[in-house]
Scaffold this motif. Structure first.
Motif: not given
Length: 103
Positions: A92-94, A96-103
């Motif tokens: 689920k790397e994509e 995870s990256a999307a969630v981390l980008a929102q922060r």
């Protein structure tokens, strides 16, 4: 064993608990009934060592709960084995990256 000796000749399994009960009675013998009531926890420990009634009751309750859980219908939204194994993190790397980008 009633003699205080175990199967292999040493002190019995519950002998230390019995010594604790006797010691409690000796210390509290002058107080009469009130002294005997102070020794109830030690006497309960000795009886549990002899008969294992609390331990057996706990095991029976666990077996009953396990049987009940096995007989219950499966949950509607329960995760499958693959979701549990990966905890939703592997592959689920994509996301995870999307969630981390929102922060």
């Amino acid at each position: 064993m009633a003699s205080g000796y175990g199967l292999n000749g040493g002190p019995g399994r519950c002998y230390p608990f019995w010594q604790e009960v006797l010691g409690c009675y000796v210390v509290n013998s002058s107080e009469g009934e009130a002294g005997k009531k102070k020794c109830i926890p030690a006497l309960e420990d000795y009886n549990e060592c002899l008969h294992h009634k609390k331990e057996i009751l706990r095991a029976m309750k666990m077996q009953t709960a396990l049987r009940k859980a096995e007989a219950a219908p499966p949950r509607e939204n329960s995760p499958n084995a693959e979701q549990i194994r990966s905890l939703g993190l592997i592959g689920k790397e994509e996301e995870s990256a999307a969630v981390l980008a929102q922060r």
